[in-house]
Each structure stands twice: as structure tokens, then as C-alpha cells.
Write an enzyme that holds these catalytic residues in place. Structure first.
Site, PDB file in Angstrom:
ATOM      1  N   ASP A  28     -18.496  28.754 -21.282  1.00 41.88           N
ATOM      2  CA  ASP A  28     -17.321  29.033 -20.666  1.00 41.88           C
ATOM      3  C   ASP A  28     -17.021  27.910 -19.727  1.00 41.88           C
ATOM      4  OD1 ASP A  28     -17.403  31.554 -21.680  1.00 41.88           O
ATOM      5  OD2 ASP A  28     -17.524  32.621 -19.932  1.00 41.88           O
ATOM      6  N   HIS A  50     -24.723  29.043 -18.248  1.00 45.49           N
ATOM      7  CA  HIS A  50     -24.308  29.661 -16.924  1.00 45.49           C
ATOM      8  C   HIS A  50     -24.820  30.803 -16.866  1.00 45.49           C
ATOM      9  CE1 HIS A  50     -20.726  30.969 -18.932  1.00 45.49           C
ATOM     10  NE2 HIS A  50     -20.474  31.885 -17.948  1.00 45.49           N
ATOM     11  N   HIS A  74     -23.530  33.804 -15.731  1.00 40.84           N
ATOM     12  CA  HIS A  74     -22.740  35.196 -16.165  1.00 40.84           C
ATOM     13  C   HIS A  74     -24.143  36.036 -17.081  1.00 40.84           C
ATOM     14  CE1 HIS A  74     -18.786  33.970 -14.716  1.00 40.84           C
ATOM     15  NE2 HIS A  74     -19.446  34.733 -13.476  1.00 40.84           N
ATOM     16  N   GLU A  95     -15.307  28.068 -26.304  1.00 42.18           N
ATOM     17  CA  GLU A  95     -14.840  29.462 -25.964  1.00 42.18           C
ATOM     18  C   GLU A  95     -13.218  29.344 -26.063  1.00 42.18           C
ATOM     19  OE1 GLU A  95     -13.559  30.990 -22.821  1.00 42.18           O
ATOM     20  OE2 GLU A  95     -13.673  29.290 -21.516  1.00 42.18           O
TER      21      GLU A  95
END
Lengths: 888, 605
Positions: B183, B73, B75, B208
Site C-alpha cells: 500500500d 508494512h 497492517h 495496489e
């Protein structure tokens, strides 16, 4: 007998060739399989008469054996099934042929289709156990087929036709269908998921048909819960639920420990587990079924609301617990601080089981699910469980209140309704009330009204709670003035439920002051009226309250008691006579004086039937008047009073009509009197229809009496017509029709006839043989005398009787702004109506639009437009489309 | 046969702490090398912020060594080092990410670059052009789309919740597979759904474990508290400041407030500062299919991200009278617009600041959350904080229960925990082993974990042989292994199971008959043919399912096995049974001899 058979044979011969021969010719003409398929497809579209079905089937079978192409055979097989469904056709004659075709069939698809056909045949012949046995045997034989489709159908067949009665099964066969459950159970481990699903479904089907499933399959079913395929899991959840209902108290061991628990608890735990399944279909199914497992122990039930919160290996209190604690320590939520939820007590790391195989937190998961279908199912289940367990209701309250803030309106609405249903078991804490009341500002009217309903039957624990509720409701009133009625009603109940909590609030609410006079509030202010409604309803059972009222309050009371009598109860006020006698709550409905009055007046009427006609008429008139007045005064008795009044009215009309002198004189002279009698007959007919259909709670005892009255009216009509018309020709038809009606009356109400001694119909039935043979003029004469001699039937009253009413709130009549729209185009008009005591409004209620030119249009509202805010009440909020061509 | 196959993993940089570690994992699976995420550490300003890529290969190009890179993703701790890695270190192979990630990732990278280079004046950092070049190497994937990286390696994305476009990836080579979660979030929020994975039974699940020891409260309580606080403040006429980071939580809170305003018919204005978010909101509007059920359903009428009540913020609005709600960046009140507004509003006790997330020590956010009421600002100014300060955690990571739920869904054979604190992970590891009876690993940074797998090898079987073999005996049962006879041909890296005849034909060999013959001595004084008859009756009684025949020449056949009896040359009381079978009937033959060796039962005539 002989003649009859000939007749049917002849019929067969006439019709059979046309259908089957045409088909035969078509099929012979077909050069390629594609052609044949086309013919068959066309043929399938047309209906076939019952008589020619067998012929057609023979033709089809003949072609079946000749055909090499599997797709054509498939179509033929499906046609066979279709044809056997024909109403009136008994397919036992083609069963053997259908079974024979199975023998040599190689194509799996055709086999499956043939089995499907057999299933259709079998379901038509369920009464015949030997046929069923045979079909089940056939199915068992094909269970070893390598195609899943065939096995699927076989299991379906066994499920639908397998022997259910133990005893019979033993007698009839010993070889094939030894134990259907065992055969089906073996396929729980089939390699194909579709077959596994079919096996479970077949098992459920057997259960539905009344076979008691063995407890032994419980373990197998539990294993299926971990299946890879969602449809298997979904069916398995259902099977486990069924077993848990069958053997709730059996004891099952817990694997990996020595303990044992009840089967229903074990099943409950397993189904709870499925609430966090990967597939939402299974989740919905599981959540729904949880609601109906009421035998589960409280210990397990309460675990469903517990997620065992922990943080950094220490037990953490839930927000709810914290809120509760804050509340009990007297300090209301100060808001959460940074690190406020820091873990406190140490817990043993070994004791915390993150994914418990038990029921832990199932509802917490269900209520937080991403699919709203699951959430709704969870709320419904919560409702059902809470209704049966008050302690659970108390516990689930926090969660339900949370659901009031769901993002999807349906879920919010559902949870408000749920809360209302369990409100008897609960008392809201102040912080919960706060959250509930926050929803009052919702812009959706449905939500707000549902919430008002909820507040009507909520228990509040403190006076601050009442004050809070009042403040929020007033806020709601200023924001949405249209909610006026609903808010007033809500406050009425709130007041009458909590008189002692309202008492200390009165001075503040009325803003009175011990020394100073305060200005008189505006009487037309809806908010002020709302406050008064609350106070007056509380004052009803709190006699010390009126002492706190100031002068103008008493004046306002008088005004409101008159203008809003449904909201303001009668009060015993100092220096004032009570309008009607006080109804103390200890009196049960049967001892209620007005109820007594009703019964007394009715008895008077029924007893005094042998008075002179004049006396009877007067008595009836008085009683009808009394009843009508009673209905106006006592709203809860209105239905009963109206109903009986209408009945007495009918009786009165009948008596009056029979009293006319015309009966003694030659017909043509009294045309005017005639008109009166026939008008009476017509009115009675109309009233009886109203009585039958406009009241809810009418039982068959009343229906008989109503129909009887209608029969009398018809007799009257017949007599009047006989008197006025010349010639016998038209009378023949009328007489016959009337006698038919008497006959059908007898057939419909044969069980009630013994209660009708001495009545019109009783006498008439005695004379029936004579009536059938006699001439119309004779019949009329007999009718006339029986009608006069027959006694007046006692109308027994049902427990509950309510008149169905509809009240259109919007659009209001006499609007100053006429509705304008362009001709030929459509305009939508919002319609808002309340329906009281209407049964099945979705099917029965229609909206009629009358256009100025007299044109009328009936509109059927969508079922979704009806909302059900409370028992016996419906609310129709819909849009009606108007359109009209131009007129000059 | 291939040697024992294994997966190996090397964590380049799963730093400790929440959200600020740098995720970068090297995975070798059946000879393929895959890099999972390429994150940076936000806490460092020197070389340590990027993973040490020199570890991967000392000499030679990265492209030759790595088969692909997967980004879960957008981030920065999962993709921040990507331009550095691909452009400055040098990697030309494919980079896989989902469509929303591909769209939003460059915006964040560019923003980050601006802050570091333009504001802090750092050099030796990637340029805008590098970001563009890097994005050209990205291949976008759809959810549940199986992408064939090369002939053997395939990857597949699953929905992960967390942020828009977050995905979990399944990496598969042959029959060995790994699922990497990135995540993820198992409880849905206001704008995203819950993570979901099918029962793919991977050899390894890399998950995670940020909240390894926490089971969180119902999110509704949090939301309700949040809304109530905002509502009360606004009704009082106060102003609400919500410091947020531009992407992720900000959108969730916007949706939350927007729907609440809509429901409650509120009129107070809501503002959203920062230009970055406008751009990002645009992508949220585009990728509706990635959002939750409610937004997808409402989309038919209107796009929920087209906010009705939320307007862009202008600096001048802060001084406007009356109530308002402002979302401002950055989230920890350490600089920028949120701090400016905070300074303006702090003095009024009617106002409120709500911190929706974690604050690093040293920031203004952390100070006020720990209860400090007097702040020293730059220039020795003392700012007295009279406004209310609230904290509310809106975090989108799976909690312990969520992690367990995912493991239950995927049914992996091994679990590996990354992205969490060692102590907490230890606890969760213990739980997982206890609950699911699978191995659980938690490697430290720079540690290599090797997991041995037991791969099954697919073999093609000819249809004729399969049909012939299944015809013998009962239906195949999925749960039980079945014995089959055939010839395994290994040729050109493929395995085929064919019937012996076909194998002979293909390989051009002639068939050799292999026959086993065995003598069994039986003590029987009777005549030979009587012995034969006794043997015959015995066998017939025992082997009900086989065809046992007594031939006129005095021998017995069981299927194709021949049994003959002769008298022993020396001892007439002993008969010698000659049992002879071909290699194909080995099973039955050896069974027969052992049966006969037990001797004949007494009393058979």
C-alpha cells in the site's frame, strides 16, 4: 616614451628572478612526483605579482613538457589557469603555449584541466574574436574525446566563447565553428548525462550572451525532459522556458492529433508536467519557471488549478465548488455529511484523462508537494501569474487560502504575502474570509502582522464580513495585546475602504439604543478604541454616519483625534469647525493645497533672491518655520518639507556667516565672530550629509545641489581658517585639498554643470586656471568674493521624498526594571524596531548599544532579522547580546 | 541460449474491499519463488482468514520451495498470517521487512492474538511464543539498501508513505525485476512523506488499486474542515470524540491537532486512550527518518511525537467538565473505550464525534453516519444521539492520479493491479494501457498470470577487443546498436566476448583461413590491364573511405580484398574478375561483389 619602457623592463628584471627562479630551483630539486606536487601546492598558496606571471608560466610550461606524472601535470595546468586570472595580466602571450600542450596530452584529466585553463584565458580575452575562434576550434576538435570530463569542458568553452553575432561568425571563419548551436545540439544525445547537462548549459550560456537560439532545438529539448538524470531534466526545463520566451507565438503540432497550439502553451504544459517529477530539484525549478510564463493562454492557465475530480467514474464536485454552492444558496457550511460528496453527474469514461499531458492540476500538485521548497515556489509562481491575470487571481484564491494552513510557517507567511500582492484583483467571499481570519490566532507574530497587512488592502463583499473581521480582530487583541497598533491600523483601512458596509453596523457596534441611554464605554479600552477607529474612518466618506453617534462618541472623537491623530481622520461634524480643510478624494496630489503651499513658499524664496540681505534672512526664517509646521501637519509631505527646510537652513547659515562684519576687519580682533562662522560651516557640512543619506528618493539632481552646498561650506571653512591662522604653511595643504575637491566635483557632475549658471562652482571653474597658479592668500581672496557673488541655487524637488526613520518599539526607554546580568556573561535583549524608507537595511542598519560607562558597541543584525511588511517599510526584530565586565 | 524467460504470479488472497482483504502473492521470477506479503482477512473467524498455503506445495517443506518472504508494512491484512505461516505451517527461510515494520508488527500481532484467543476464546491460533519465534526469522532492511538474498536474487526497499515503515520492494534476478508496491500514498500527510521510486524500469509493477477510480480533493480542505470543527466545538465548551485505530491515522491526527494547538495557543486538553498506542508512539519517536520533512526538520529542536498537549486518558476524565478532545479506540465505535465514551457524551448537543475513516456495516459508527439518531444498545436501552456527527476521510492510499504518477516514475514494461474492486480496476487498466501503452493485468484470486519477458544477457567483453573495435568508426552512440567482431565463449555458465586470436589461444585451436572467392563477369572488349584500371578508378570513386590500391602485378586491393582480372578463355570480350576475401572481411567482400556485378559505369577511362 622610450624612458618609460626602460623603466618597466627594469622592474621586470628586478622581480622576475626571485619568484620564477625559486620555483625553478624547487622543481629541479624535486626527486619524485610527490615532491614536485608538494612544491607546486605550496607555490599556489602565495600570490604572484603581475610582472612575474609570464616568467612563472614559462617555467611551469618547461616542467610540464618534462613531467611524466599526470597528477603533477594536472596541477601545473590548474596553476596556469590560476595565474592567467591574475588581475592586470593579459594572457594572450601564453595562449599558444597552452594550446600546444593539448596536442600531445594523453591523460583525460589533464586535458580537461587544460581546457579549463583555456576557458579562463578566453574569458579574459573576450574582446578578441580571433582568439575566441581559435579556442572554439580547439574545443570542437576535442569534442570527440572519450572522456566525459573533456567533452564537458569543451562544451563549456564553446558556450562561453562561441560566436554570438551571426555576421561576424560568417566572415571570420568558415571551417570550424560553422554553427555552434548545431555542434552543441549534437551533444544533447551524448551517452553521458554530465555531457548532456553541459550541452544544455552551454546552450543557455549562449542565450545569455545574446545569441538567438533556433526554434529547431525545441523538439530536442522536449525529449530531454524524459531523461533519466535529474540534472539533465532540470537544465532541459530551463531551456524549454527560454525557448518559450523567444518564440511564444510559434505554432507547434500536438503529437497524436492534428491540432496545433502556440509554443508557449505547449511549453507551459510540458513544464507543468515536470511539477510532478520524481526529483524535487526539478519540481522546484519547474514551479518557479511557471510563474514567469505570463503569455500563456487563460484556458491553459486555469487548467492548472483543476484536477478533474471524479469518483467511481462520475464527476465529483470539489470541496471548493461545494462551498461556493452552499454559499450561493444562502446556507453556510453545515459540515460535511457521510456520503455528502457522493458522485452526481455521469461522465464519459473515455473523456477523463488521468495524467494529462496538458497543464492539468500542476498547481494543485505543487501546492501539495511534500517538500516545502516546492510549495513555496508554487505559491510564488501563483502570485506572479495572478498579478497579471485578474480572472486567474479570482480562481486561485481558494488554493491560496488553503495554504494559510500549511504546516511550515514560511509557506504560510509566503502565501499571506502573495495574497496581499494580488488583493487588488480580488474580493473575498465570506467563507474564505472565515478561513483567513482563523489564522489571526496564530502564535507567530510575523504571521499575524502579515495578516493585518493583508486585511488592510482586502475587499470584503458583505457587512457580515466586516463584522466577522472586527470580531476576530478583537479576539486577536485580547489574546495578544501587543498587536494593538497593528490592529488599529488594520481597522483604519478596513473602515475607510468599506464605509457603506460599516454604516448598517454602527448602532450595533456602538451599542446605542433608540430609546435608552447606554452606559458610556471605557475610553482606555483598546477594543473600544479599535471599534471607534473603524467607525471614524468609515464616517470620513459617509456623511450620514455621525447622525448615529451618541454624545459621548463625539467627545471620544475629539479625544482620539488628538491622541491618535494618525489613526483618526478629520471629520465634518455638525456644529463643529473642521480642523483643517477637508481633503476630498478627487483632488490629485498636485492640486493638493498643502502641496501647492509648499511649492509657493519655495518659489517665493527662489524668486526674491535680490532683496536686501536682511529681507532675505527674514524670509528664509519664515519659510523654514512654515515648512517645519507643514511637515508636522501633513505626514505625507513631511519628507519633502523637512528636506527643503534643511536646505534653506543651510542657505540661511551661509548667508548669515557671510554677513558677519569680520570680513572687513583684521582677523585677530574678531575671534568670537570667527567661532560663529566656523560653527556655521561645520553645521552646514553636517546637514548636507544628512540630506544626502537620510532621505530615500533623492535623485542625482538633488545630490548635485547638496554637494554644491557642501563645497560652499568647505570654502567658507577655508576662508575662516585662512583668517585665523598665521603663516602660509598650513594653508598650502588646505588650498590644494580644496582645489582637488572642486576638481572631483567637476568630474562627478559634469553633466549637471550647465544647469548651474551663475552658481559658486560655475564661477569658480571659470577662475580655475588662475586659482591653480596663485598663492593661498590669493585663493582665499578669490573664494571670498565668489562666495558672496554667487547666486542661490534652486533645489528641484523629486517626485517622492521620504525621510528615513527608525523607531525602536522595544525595548522601551525608562523601564522601571533595569536589565540585570552577571558580569562577563551574556544576556540577550529583544529589539523590535520599525524602519521607514531605509534602502538596503540589511547592509546599512546597525544597532548601537551604549553602556552606562559610555562604552559603545555596534552590532550588525542578521539579514534574516529584517522583515519587509510593506513597500518602503522594514521591521527589525532581533536579539542583541549584551555583556560587560564588572565595574565599580 | 536460455529459453524464453517468464515471470509468473499467483494471487493467494487479494480479497475484495478496502483495507480488509488479505494480501498474499506468490511470485516466480527466473526460477526464484518469492512470497509478497502474508496477510489475513479480518472479516472471517474461521480457516478462511488465512491464505491457503497448501497451494504452494503439496508435499515437501515450504522452506525448500520459497526463497524468501517480503512484508511491505505492518497492517494485519499484509502481515497477519505471518506467525501462522512460519510457525504452524512451517517456514524457516528469511522474512524481509523494514525496521519500523519489524518493531511494530509484533505489537499488533500480539494485540490481535489477545482479542481472538483471550477475549473470544478461540483455539487453534498462534501463541505469543510463536510470534517471538517468527520475528526471529525476520531480516530488517534499510531504505534503498540492496539486499542479496542469495547469489542471484536481490531486493531493495523504497519509501511508500502510507504508514510508518511502509515500503515498496524491488525484486531482481539477473536483469529481470519486479516492483511490488504494497500500500502506498503519493500525497504526503502530516507525518509521512510521499512514495518515491526511481526510474528502475521493472519488467512488472504490481500496484495496489484501492482508489482506482477516485481522484481525491486537496488534503488541505479536509484538514481545515477537521480543525475548524474541532476548534469550534472546543470554543463552545463541547467535547470532541475521535474514534481511531491505534496506529497510522491516529498519529497523523495527533500531529495535526498538536501543531494546531501549538499555533493557536489553545488550552483545552487532548487525551489519547489505549496503552497500545503509547507503545507504538514510542516507535514513531524512534523512526524519525521515516517521517516527513517537517518532522525531520523540527527534530533538531524537539521530537514532534513527544506531544506537549496530548496526554494519556483516564476513564475518570470523561466526566470532567469543560471542553476536551479524546482519541479513543477502536475506530468504528463497535466496542471498547470509544463506545463507552460515546454513550456518555451522546446526549449533549454541544459535543461532537468525528469519524476519520471507513465504518463497516452493522457497527455503531456506520449507523450514526447514516443518520440514525436513536440507537438500541444492549439490554434494550435506547440511546438518543444529540451530539453532532461528522465524517472525514483521512485515507492514505494513492488515488488514480497517484497510481498513474508512480507508473510514470518507474516506467515498467507491464503493470499488474491488485487489492481493489474488479469494476474499478477495469477502468484503471484501460486508462493505463491507453496512456502508457503497456500491458496491464488484473488477476482474480487464485488466478495465475504469466508474463513473458525479454531479458538481455550480459556478456563480458575483453577491454582490448572493445578498444580495438571502438577505434574503428565513430564514437559509440548510446542509442544505436553497434556491430562488433569477436568470438563468444560460453564456458562455466559465463559468457565472454574475446578477440578471435585470444579465443584460439584459450581453446588451444589452430586458426583456419577461410577464403571466399568469387568470379564476376564483365563485358569489356579492352585489354586486361585497361579493365583493371577502369575497375580501379571506379572503386576508388565509390569507396572513398577505404584504401584502394593498384598493385604493380596488375591486381587491385581494397583493404585486404584482392581483385584480379583475366580474360575469359572463350570470349575475349568478357573479362573475369576474381574477387577473393577472407571470412573476416565478409561484409565488405559481399558488398564489393554486388557492386561489381552491377557492371562498370560507362565512360570511365
Amino acid at each position: 616614451q622610450q624612458q618609460h619602457e626602460d623603466l618597466s623592463a627594469k622592474k621586470l628584471r628586478l622581480t622576475k628572478p626571485s619568484k620564477s627562479a625559486a620555483l625553478h630551483v624547487d622543481l629541479c630539486k624535486a626527486t619524485s612526483p610527490a615532491d614536485a606536487l608538494q612544491y607546486l601546492l605550496q607555490f599556489a598558496r602565495k600570490p604572484v605579482e603581475v610582472e612575474s606571471v609570464e616568467g612563472v608560466v614559462r617555467i611551469l610550461l618547461e616542467h610540464y613538457y618534462k613531467e611524466n606524472d599526470a597528477s603533477v601535470r594536472l596541477k601545473i595546468a590548474s596553476l596556469l589557469g590560476l595565474l592567467s586570472k591574475t588581475a592586470g595580466f593579459s594572457p594572450d602571450c601564453i595562449m599558444d603555449d597552452a594550446i600546444n600542450t593539448l596536442q600531445n596530452e594523453k591523460s583525460h584529466q589533464v586535458l580537461a584541466q587544460l581546457l579549463d585553463t583555456l576557458l579562463v584565458i578566453g574569458t579574459k580575452l573576450t574582446e578578441n574574436p580571433s582568439v575566441r575562434m581559435r579556442l572554439v576550434e580547439v574545443a570542437c576538435k576535442h569534442l570527440t574525446d572519450s572522456s566525459h570530463g573533456v567533452r564537458n569542458k569543451c562544451l563549456q568553452l564553446i558556450g562561453c566563447l562561441g560566436p554570438v553575432e551571426k555576421g561576424v561568425a560568417k566572415e571570420v571563419e568558415s571551417q570550424a565553428a560553422k554553427d555552434v548551436q548545431k555542434i552543441i545540439g549534437d551533444h544533447f544525445n551524448d551517452q553521458d548525462p554530465r555531457v548532456r547537462t553541459a550541452a544544455i548549459k552551454a546552450m543557455l550560456q549562449l542565450h545569455e550572451r545574446g545569441l538567438k537560439l533556433q526554434q529547431a532545438i525545441y523538439n530536442q529539448a522536449c525529449k530531454l525532459l524524459a531523461d533519466d538524470y535529474e540534472q539533465v531534466r532540470s537544465a532541459a526545463v530551463q531551456l524549454i522556458w527560454v525557448l518559450s520566451q523567444l518564440y511564444p507565438e510559434s505554432i507547434v503540432p500536438i503529437p497524436s492529433s492534428n491540432e496545433e497550439i502556440r509554443l508557449v502553451d505547449d511549453a507551459f504544459g510540458k513544464i507543468c508536467h515536470m511539477v510532478s517529477d520524481g526529483s524535487w530539484v526539478v519540481r522546484v525549478q519547474a514551479a518557479k519557471l511557471l510563474g514567469s510564463m505570463q503569455q500563456v493562454s487563460t484556458h491553459f492557465l486555469e487548467q492548472t488549478l483543476d484536477k478533474k475530480l471524479m469518483s467511481d467514474l462520475r464527476r465529483k464536485r470539489t470541496a471548493h465548488e461545494r462551498a461556493k454552492e452552499l454559499y450561493s444558496s444562502g446556507e453556510f457550511s453545515s459540515g460535511r455529511k457521510w456520503g455528502d460528496d457522493a458522485p452526481k453527474e455521469e461522465i464519459d469514461t473515455g473523456a477523463v484523462n488521468l495524467i494529462e499531458s496538458g497543464a492539468c492540476g500542476a498547481f494543485v500538485h505543487g501546492l501539495e508537494d511534500e517538500m516545502y521548497e516546492v510549495r513555496i515556489a508554487a505559491v510564488e509562481a501563483l502570485c506572479m501569474l495572478a498579478q497579471s491575470s485578474p480572472s486567474f487571481a479570482e480562481k486561485c484564491l481558494d488554493f491560496l487560502v488553503d495554504m494559510f494552513n500549511d504546516e511550515i510557517e514560511e509557506v504560510r507567511l509566503q502565501s499571506i504575502h502573495t495574497m496581499r500582492k494580488i488583493s487588488n484583483n480580488i474580493t473575498l467571499r465570506e467563507d474564505q474570509l472565515d478561513t483567513v481570519l482563523a489564522v489571526l490566532e496564530d502564535s507567530s507574530r510575523d504571521i499575524r502582522e502579515a495578516l493585518h497587512e493583508l486585511l488592510c488592502c482586502t475587499n470584503v463583499s458583505t457587512k457580515e464580513g466586516i463584522h466577522l473581521a472586527l470580531v476576530e480582530l478583537l479576539k486577536n487583541l485580547t489574546k495578544y495585546p501587543t498587536d494593538r497598533e497593528s490592529i488599529w491600523k488594520c481597522l483604519k483601512f478596513l473602515g475607510s475602504r468599506h464605509p457603506t458596509l460599516v454604516l448598517p453596523l454602527v448602532p450595533e457596534l456602538l451599542s446605542t439604543h433608540p430609546f435608552f441611554d447606554t452606559p458610556e464605554p471605557d475610553m482606555d479600552d483598546p477594543a473600544y478604541i479599535a471599534v471607534l477607529v473603524l467607525i471614524f474612518n468609515a464616517a470620513k466618506s459617509c456623511p450620514t454616519m455621525p447622525a448615529l453617534f451618541s454624545d459621548h462618541t463625539f467627545r471620544h472623537y475629539a479625544y482620539l483625534r488628538d491622541s491618535l491623530s494618525h489613526l483618526v481622520p478629520p471629520l465634518r461634524l455638525p456644529g463643529r469647525k473642521l480642523v483643517s480643510s477637508p481633503v476630498s478624494p478627487s483632488i490629485t496630489p498636485h492640486e493638493d493645497p498643502s502641496q501647492q503651499f509648499l511649492h509657493q513658499s519655495l518659489e517665493r524664496v527662489y524668486n526674491l533672491q535680490h532683496l536686501d540681505p536682511q529681507g532675505i534672512q527674514e524670509l528664509l526664517e519664515f519659510t523654514i518655520r512654515d515648512l517645519q509646521r507643514l511637515g508636522e501637519l501633513q505626514s505625507e509631505l513631511a519628507g519633502m518639507a523637512d528636506f527643503t527646510a534643511t536646505y534653506l537652513q543651510c542657505q540661511l547659515l551661509l548667508i548669515k556667516a557671510l554677513q558677519e562684519k569680520l570680513w572687513n576687519v583684521a582677523a585677530p580682533l574678531y575671534l568670537k565672530q570667527n567661532a560663529l562662522a566656523s560653527a556655521a560651516a561645520k553645521q552646514i557640512l553636517e546637514e548636507t550629509y544628512k540630506m544626502e543619506f537620510m532621505y530615500s528618493g533623492v535623485e542625482s539632481r538633488q545630490v548635485v545641489i547638496i554637494h554644491h552646498m557642501r563645497l560652499q561650506a568647505k570654502a567658507l571653512q577655508l576662508i575662516v581658517t585662512a583668517r585665523t591662522t598665521r603663516g602660509v604653511e598650513p594653508l598650502f595643504g588646505m588650498c590644494e585639498k580644496f582645489l582637488q575637491e572642486v576638481d572631483s566635483f567637476q568630474r562627478c557632475f559634469i553633466s549637471e554643470l550647465p544647469h548651474m549658471q551663475g552658481s559658486f562652482v560655475d564661477k569658480l571653474l571659470d577662475l580655475m586656471p588662475r586659482l591653480v597658479t596663485s598663492k593661498p592668500s590669493e585663493v582665499v581672496k578669490i573664494l571670498q568674493t565668489t562666495l558672496r557673488q554667487s547666486t542661490f541655487l534652486h533645489l528641484p524637488l523629486p517626485e517622492q521624498l521620504h525621510r528615513a526613520t527608525a523607531n525602536i518599539i522595544e525595548p522601551t526607554g525608562e523601564s522601571d526594571n533595569p536589565l540585570r546580568f552577571t558580569s562577563g556573561l551574556v544576556v540577550a535583549l529583544d529589539v523590535d524596531a520599525t524602519l521607514e524608507h531605509v534602502q538596503d537595511p540589511q547592509g546599512t542598519v546597525k544597532v548601537q548599544v551604549l553602556y552606562p560607562d559610555g562604552q559603545a558597541q555596534l552590532i550588525h543584525p542578521k539579514p534574516a532579522d529584517f522583515r519587509n511588511p510593506g513597500p518602503g517599510r522594514h521591521r527589525l526584530i532581533t536579539q542583541v547580546y549584551l555583556s560587560h565586565t564588572a565595574w565599580t | 541460449f536460455p529459453e524464453m524467460s517468464y515471470l509468473s504470479l499467483f494471487c493467494l488472497g487479494a480479497g475484495a474491499g478496502q483495507d480488509v482483504g488479505r494480501s498474499c502473492i506468490l511470485l516466480s521470477i527466473a526460477g526464484k519463488n518469492v512470497m509478497l506479503d502474508c496477510g489475513m482477512h479480518m472479516g472471517y473467524n474461521d480457516d478462511r482468514r488465512f491464505p491457503d498455503f497448501s497451494y504452494i506445495t503439496q508435499n515437501g517443506r515450504l522452506t525448500d520451495f520459497l526463497d524468501c518472504v517480503i512484508i511491505s508494512h505492518f497492517h494485519l491484512d499484509h502481515c497477519g498470517a505471518l506467525p501462522y505461516f512460519s510457525e504452524m505451517v512451517g517456514y524457516d527461510g528469511p522474512i524481509y521487512m523494514t525496521h519500523p515494520t519489524k518493531a511494530i508488527c509484533p505489537i499488533l500481532l500480539e494485540d490481535y492474538r489477545k482479542i481472538t484467543v483471550d477475549k473470544k476464546g478461540e483455539t487453534n491460533f498462534f501463541t505469543s511464543q510463536m510470534i517471538k519465534d517468527c520475528m526471529k526469522k525476520v531480516v530488517a532492511v534499510h531504505l534503498h539498501q540492496t539486499v542479496q538474498v542469495d547469489e542471484e536474487l536481490e531486493i531493495k526497499a523504497y519509501y511508500a508513505g502510507h504508514v510508518l515503515g511502509a515500503a515498496m520492494f524491488q525484486i531482481k534476478v539477473g536483469c529481470e525485476s519486479v516492483v511490488y508496491t504494497g500500500d502506498y500514498n503519493m500525497t504526503p500527510d502530516r507525518h509521512l512523506g510521499a512514495a518515491w521510486v526511481d526510474k528502475c524500469r521493472p519488467d512488472l509493477l504490481i500496484t495496489e488499486s484501492t482508489y482506482a477510480t477516485t481522484i481525491r480533493d486537496s488534503k488541505r480542505c479536509r484538514e481545515r474542515d477537521f480543525l475548524k470543527k474541532v476548534h469550534e466545538t472546543v470554543e463552545r465548551g463541547g467535547k470532541v470524540l475521535i474514534p481511531v485505530f491505534a496506529l497510522g491515522r491516529a498519529q497523523e491526527l495527533c500531529i495535526l491537532l498538536e501543531t494546531f494547538w501549538e499555533r493557536m495557543n489553545l488550552k483545552a486538553p487532548i487525551y489519547f486512550s489505549t496503552g497500545l498506542t503509547e507503545k507504538a508512539n514510542h516507535y514513531y519517536k524512534l523512526f524519525i527518518t521515516w517521517t516527513n520533512q517537517k518532522i525531520r526538520k523540527t527534530f533538531v529542536q524537539r521530537n514532534m511525537f513527544e506531544f506537549k498537549h496530548i496526554k494519556a486518558f483516564d476513564r475518570a476524565f470523561a466526566d470532567n467538565p469543560g471542553p476536551m478532545v479524546v482519541f479513543a479506540t477502536p475506530g468504528m465505535l463497535h466496542a471498547g473505550q470509544s463506545l463507552q465514551i460515546f454513550r456518555k457524551w451522546a446526549g449533549n448537543e454541544k459535543n461532537m464525534v468525528i469519524m476519520p475513516g471507513y465504518c463497516v456495516q452493522g457497527t455503531v459508527g456506520h449507523k450514526i453516519l447514516s443518520g440514525q439518531r436513536k440507537l438500541e444498545m444492549e439490554g434494550r436501552q435506547i440511546l438518543e444521539v444529540k451530539m453532532q456527527v461528522e465524517y472525514m476521510s483521512f485515507s492514505a492510499h494513492a488515488d488514480a492520479k497517484g497510481i498513474m504518477q508512480l507508473i510514470r516514475q518507474a516506467e515498467p514494461r507491464n503493470v499488474l493491479l491488485v487489492h481493489g474492486e474488479a469494476k474499478k480496476m477495469e477502468f484503471l487498466k484501460q486508462k493505463i494501457e491507453q496512456e502508457f501503452h503497456v500491458n496491464c493485468y488484473m488477476p482474480a484470486n487464485g488466478e495465475t498470470t504469466t508474463i513473458f519477458t525479454n531479458p538481455s544477457i550480459p556478456v563480458d567483453i575483453s577491454l582490448g577487443l572493445l578498444k580495438r573495435e571502438t577505434a574503428i568508426g565513430l564514437l559509440p552512440d548510446a542509442k544505436k546498436p553497434k556491430l562488433m567482431h569477436g568470438t563468444l565463449i560460453m564456458k562455466d555458465n559465463s559468457f565472454r566476448l574475446v578477440s578471435p586470436e585470444q579465443a584460439l589461444k584459450e581453446l588451444g585451436l589452430t586458426e583456419h583461413q577461410l577464403r571466399f572467392t568469387c568470379r564476376v563477369h564483365i563485358q569489356d572488349p579492352r585489354k586486361e590491364h585497361e579493365t583493371v584500371l577502369r575497375v580501379y578508378n571506379h572503386l576508388k570513386g565509390v569507396l572513398k573511405d577505404y584504401s584502394v590500391q593498384h598493385l604493380p602485378d596488375g591486381s587491385i586491393t581494397v583493404e585486404s580484398i584482392l581483385i584480379q582480372a583475366t580474360a575469359h578463355s572463350e570470349d575475349q570480350g568478357t573479362k573475369v574478375l576474381l574477387v577473393s576475401w577472407t571470412y573476416q572481411d565478409e561484409e565488405l567482400g559481399s558488398y564489393l561483389t554486388s557492386l561489381l556485378k552491377k557492371g562498370l559505369p560507362q565512360g570511365t577511362a
